[in-house]
Design an enzyme around this catalytic site. Structure first.
Site, PDB file in Angstrom:
ATOM      1  N   ASP A  38      -6.397  -8.540 -21.396  1.00 33.40           N
ATOM      2  CA  ASP A  38      -5.845  -9.495 -22.365  1.00 33.40           C
ATOM      3  C   ASP A  38      -6.797 -10.666 -22.591  1.00 33.40           C
ATOM      4  OD1 ASP A  38      -3.587  -8.052 -22.827  1.00 33.40           O
ATOM      5  OD2 ASP A  38      -2.324  -9.176 -21.431  1.00 33.40           O
ATOM      6  N   GLU A 114      14.562  -8.383 -25.518  1.00 37.87           N
ATOM      7  CA  GLU A 114      14.533  -7.101 -24.813  1.00 37.87           C
ATOM      8  C   GLU A 114      13.440  -7.136 -23.758  1.00 37.87           C
ATOM      9  OE1 GLU A 114      13.597  -4.572 -28.086  1.00 37.87           O
ATOM     10  OE2 GLU A 114      15.610  -4.664 -28.930  1.00 37.87           O
ATOM     11  N   LYS A 116      10.269  -5.886 -21.951  1.00 39.77           N
ATOM     12  CA  LYS A 116       9.114  -5.106 -22.400  1.00 39.77           C
ATOM     13  C   LYS A 116       8.717  -4.187 -21.249  1.00 39.77           C
ATOM     14  CE  LYS A 116       4.649  -5.813 -24.634  1.00 39.77           C
ATOM     15  NZ  LYS A 116       3.858  -4.978 -23.705  1.00 39.77           N
ATOM     16  N   ASP A 118       7.039  -1.289 -18.942  1.00 46.36           N
ATOM     17  CA  ASP A 118       5.671  -0.855 -18.687  1.00 46.36           C
ATOM     18  C   ASP A 118       5.652   0.664 -18.590  1.00 46.36           C
ATOM     19  OD1 ASP A 118       3.008  -1.060 -18.192  1.00 46.36           O
ATOM     20  OD2 ASP A 118       3.231  -1.539 -16.075  1.00 46.36           O
ATOM     21  N   TYR A 225      14.208   1.565 -27.897  1.00 45.57           N
ATOM     22  CA  TYR A 225      14.303   0.136 -28.213  1.00 45.57           C
ATOM     23  C   TYR A 225      14.297  -0.189 -29.695  1.00 45.57           C
ATOM     24  CZ  TYR A 225       9.207   0.667 -28.258  1.00 45.57           C
ATOM     25  OH  TYR A 225       7.934   1.100 -28.498  1.00 45.57           O
ATOM     26  N   LYS A 313       4.743 -12.744 -22.481  1.00 47.12           N
ATOM     27  CA  LYS A 313       4.163 -12.004 -21.356  1.00 47.12           C
ATOM     28  C   LYS A 313       4.483 -12.681 -20.022  1.00 47.12           C
ATOM     29  CE  LYS A 313       1.004  -9.196 -22.029  1.00 47.12           C
ATOM     30  NZ  LYS A 313       0.914  -7.735 -22.109  1.00 47.12           N
ATOM     31  N   CYS A 407      -7.763  -2.001  21.415  1.00 41.29           N
ATOM     32  CA  CYS A 407      -7.055  -3.143  20.845  1.00 41.29           C
ATOM     33  C   CYS A 407      -8.037  -4.309  20.690  1.00 41.29           C
ATOM     34  CB  CYS A 407      -5.906  -3.543  21.767  1.00 41.29           C
ATOM     35  SG  CYS A 407      -5.156  -5.118  21.330  1.00 41.29           S
ATOM     36  N   CYS A 410      -6.863  -7.144  23.565  1.00 46.03           N
ATOM     37  CA  CYS A 410      -6.929  -6.947  25.017  1.00 46.03           C
ATOM     38  C   CYS A 410      -7.868  -5.816  25.409  1.00 46.03           C
ATOM     39  CB  CYS A 410      -5.537  -6.677  25.567  1.00 46.03           C
ATOM     40  SG  CYS A 410      -4.843  -5.115  24.998  1.00 46.03           S
ATOM     41  N   CYS A 425      -0.927  -0.795  20.439  1.00 46.87           N
ATOM     42  CA  CYS A 425      -1.425  -1.243  21.736  1.00 46.87           C
ATOM     43  C   CYS A 425      -0.203  -1.331  22.642  1.00 46.87           C
ATOM     44  CB  CYS A 425      -2.092  -2.613  21.624  1.00 46.87           C
ATOM     45  SG  CYS A 425      -2.381  -3.364  23.236  1.00 46.87           S
ATOM     46  N   CYS A 430      -0.428  -7.807  26.381  1.00 50.39           N
ATOM     47  CA  CYS A 430      -1.454  -8.046  25.359  1.00 50.39           C
ATOM     48  C   CYS A 430      -1.267  -9.437  24.745  1.00 50.39           C
ATOM     49  CB  CYS A 430      -1.354  -6.974  24.280  1.00 50.39           C
ATOM     50  SG  CYS A 430      -2.466  -7.226  22.895  1.00 50.39           S
TER      51      CYS A 430
HETATM   52 ZN   LIG Z   1      -3.649  -5.313  23.007  1.00 51.17          ZN
END
Ligand SMILES: [Zn+2]
Length: 672
Positions: A38, A114, A116, A118, A225, A313, A407, A410, A425, A430
């Site tokens: 646009d 109305e 619009k 998509d 429409y 819009k 992880c 840890c 994990c 941890c």
């Molecule tokens: Zn961990």
């Protein structure tokens, strides 16, 4: 004479727009968002308006859409399908209204608002009561003949009653409903096929399927429409014609509305700017049309755009940008969550730098690669998502993502249980998980403790002052004062905030401890059904599933949570320090006095939060849905009720206040 730079810019813009037009309309594989497109179009229109001598017949501003694809017969439109001028804000809409007022010499005139949609625009021709042709819009003058595909769309009538004009054309938008799209993709994944990225593109691709049997398998839908033309033409207004089409069996969008003033039209637009996200289909704006046909004729068409209609819009929700890195973080339940680090991009006024990627499967099925150009979506308050990659922009330097084996917090190995999407994990100690859990524990919807950000909690963890969430309640002033980031005042405030949190209701405590699938609404249900923590801890899977709207998944998660030793230790300590572990008023047995009734709730309520009233209705055996239909028994409306109220009035659905709702419950309790 305009300078060469102007001419160069115009040429460049036209080339780019043509390119993107081709990708969007012909290939159904856009590289840029609608908003970016646009922007190009607006700039070209602006320059051409300043230099009308540079407008050429082949400029993108002079045509409506794309060339028809090879493989379909061309279908000429007896009356061209026009495109619409856009209003990007309220001021531009009011300017349009003022212009129309001037031309009509009327300060007020009826308009139809109305949504619009998509989707993909089509024109359907009926002759002597039968559907004889379905055509795509194409460039507005010539489209493609997709009659056999249109016949497979269930909501398109194949024949119409004898009352219909002998020859007429309706126009509508073919859509792929969001819910059907999700289910369709789940099935594709189960069948080992890649999921589709976007309902609109999939709807368009389905309409243009060369094999109608393939189209028939897609749950396409249509909203009609407008009336393109009719012989004989018996209507004076657009609204009349739409109502007549509805009577003839066409699917008309239930949210269309007849309004009188520009304020009413803008109210409609405001309602739907966010409201559309609850609908089962995408919308990108509101179309406002002058209602009277004689006015429409008087106003006429300029170029390709009718002066009697405008598209308001909605702010853009998608943009295209580059995926620079894929990183992972650790959730409070130990899940390893990949997320995208993006080249910053502006979507609807917000700079988006990161987006969720959910899990490894999501990345694999969407084939997202590091370095890809990707389409990012940000809608409402939801965390931004990466929707798809733009495969055509690949250079060959993109790299696939690999889940880390350890992880990141840890360094314990990451595991993935069979049938589960998430990598986990499992280390209960941890630190990353505890940081996340603390962050959740102190958040507004949980214990609501101010003054503990991630930085502070990280320090507390590093110093060993907190090993589990309940340790918050035994923090000592002198220990805190020794830490960086903790001053005299902030420590005092923090400690009193922690103290105050002991008074939070039981349901909030249940949210805070971080049981999987237990958010505010479920926690309130649990707190209403179980008088205290012991009753809940002793509940079996069956006890939990017996509660209306608690399914096996939640029940299992609750049982699993309390079966875990370290979780029980957290609960014990919370109880010990005096955190609320009892419901205020546990309802003994709840009579199902609203059994079989369907409710919709709208507007701002005084007595209930939205989740409270929803929970109450469900507890009493009623059902709650998101939009008003003929099946709705009551609309509970608070302050500032919007379109749902209008819908209810249109469909003669009884509208009640909160007090009316309580009266209803009381009266039905009395009669049983
Ligand atoms: Zn961990």
């Amino acid at each position: 004479m305009p300078g060469t730079t102007t001419l160069e810019r115009i040429t460049e813009l036209r080339d780019r727009i043509d390119y993107h037009n081709h990708r969007y309309y012909v290939l159904d594989d856009p590289e840029v968002s609608d908003a970016q497109y646009d922007d190009l179009m607006r700039e070209l229109r602006r320059i051409e308006a300043e230099h009308p001598e540079l407008v050429t017949p082949d400029s993108p501003t002079q045509r409506v859409g794309a060339e028809p694809l090879e493989g379909f017969t061309q279908a000429e439109h007896p009356v061209p399908l026009l495109s619409l001028g856009n209003a990007f804000d309220e001021e531009e809409f009011l300017a349009w209204h003022a212009r129309v007022s001037g031309l009509l010499e009327e300060s007020q005139f009826d308009m139809v608002c109305e949504l619009k949609l998509d989707g993909l625009a089509v024109a359907l021709t009926y002759e002597d009561g039968l559907l004889t042709r379905g055509a795509t819009r194409g460039n507005g003058v010539v489209g493609e003949d997709v009659t056999s595909n249109m016949r497979t769309v269930r909501s398109i009538p194949l024949r119409v009653p004898a009352a219909a004009p002998s020859r007429f054309e309706v126009r509508g938008e073919v859509i792929f409903p969001k819910s059907a799209f999700e289910a369709f993709n789940e099935q594709r994944i189960a069948d080992g096929l890649p999921p589709y990225a976007h309902p609109r593109n999939t709807a368009a691709g389905s309409v243009r399927q060369l094999d109608p049997r393939m189209t028939a398998e897609r749950p396409l839908d249509i909203f009609v429409y407008t009336l393109g033309y009719a012989e004989p033409m018996e209507f004076d207004t657009h609204w009349q014609s739409i109502e007549a089409l509805s009577r003839l069996g066409f699917k008309i969008n239930p949210h269309s509305s007849l309004v009188r003033t520009p304020d009413e039209a803008l109210d409609y637009c405001r309602t739907w700017v966010e409201g559309w996200e609850d609908l089962d289909y995408g919308c990108d704006g509101v179309v406002v049309k002058v209602n009277r046909f004689d006015y429409q004729r008087h106003l006429g068409v300029v170029g390709r755009e009718p002066r009697w209609a405008i598209a308001y819009k909605f702010p853009a929700t998608q943009a295209t940008t580059q995926l620079r890195k894929i990183k992972v973080n650790v959730g409070r339940t130990g899940s390893i969550n990949p997320y995208a680090v993006l080249e910053p991009v502006n979507i609807n006024g917000v700079t988006v730098r990161q987006a969720t990627l959910h899990n490894a499967d999501y990345i694999a099925t969407k084939d997202l690669r590091i370095g890809d150009w990707v389409v990012v979506e940000r809608a409402g308050e939801v965390i931004p998502q990466v929707v798809s990659s733009v495969v055509s922009k690949r250079t060959g330097n993109e790299r696939p993502f690999k889940m880390p084996e350890a992880c990141p917090s840890c360094v314990e190995p990451v595991v993935r249980a069979e049938g589960e999407a998430a990598h986990i994990c499992v280390n209960a100690a941890c630190p990353a998980q505890l940081v996340r859990l603390l962050e959740h524990f102190v958040s507004k919807g949980a214990m609501d403790i101010e003054g503990l950000g991630i930085k502070q909690t990280t320090v507390l963890l590093e110093k060993g002052l907190i090993r589990q969430v309940a340790d918050l309640y035994t923090l000592k002033k002198e220990d805190l004062l020794e830490l960086e980031r903790f001053g005299e005042t902030s420590v005092a405030n923090l400690l009193s905030a922690i103290e105050a949190s002991k008074e939070r209701p039981f349901s909030r405590v249940l949210v805070a401890v971080g049981i999987q699938h237990v958010g505010g609404e479920v926690a309130e249900l649990l707190a209403r059904h179980f008088p205290n923590i012991d009753a809940l801890m002793n509940a079996s899977q069956e006890d939990l599933e017996a509660i209306q709207s608690i399914g096996p998944k939640i029940a299992e998660a609750v049982v699993a949570y309390f079966a875990n030793e370290s979780n029980r230790a957290v609960i014990d300590k919370l109880r010990e320090v005096g955190v609320t572990m009892e419901s205020e008023q546990a309802e003994e047995t709840v009579e199902q006095v609203l059994d079989g009734l369907r409710f919709v709730v709208t507007g701002r309520l005084e007595r209930f939060s939205r989740s409270e009233i929803t929970g109450r209705i469900k507890d009493l055996g009623g059902a709650v849905s998101g939009s008003v239909s003929k099946k709705t028994d009551y609309l509970v409306a608070g302050e500032d009720a919007g379109s749902k109220l209008a819908d209810a009035e249109k469909l003669d659905v009884p509208v009640i206040t909160e007090d009316g709702f309580l009266d209803l419950v009381a009266s039905r309790s009395g009669e049983s």
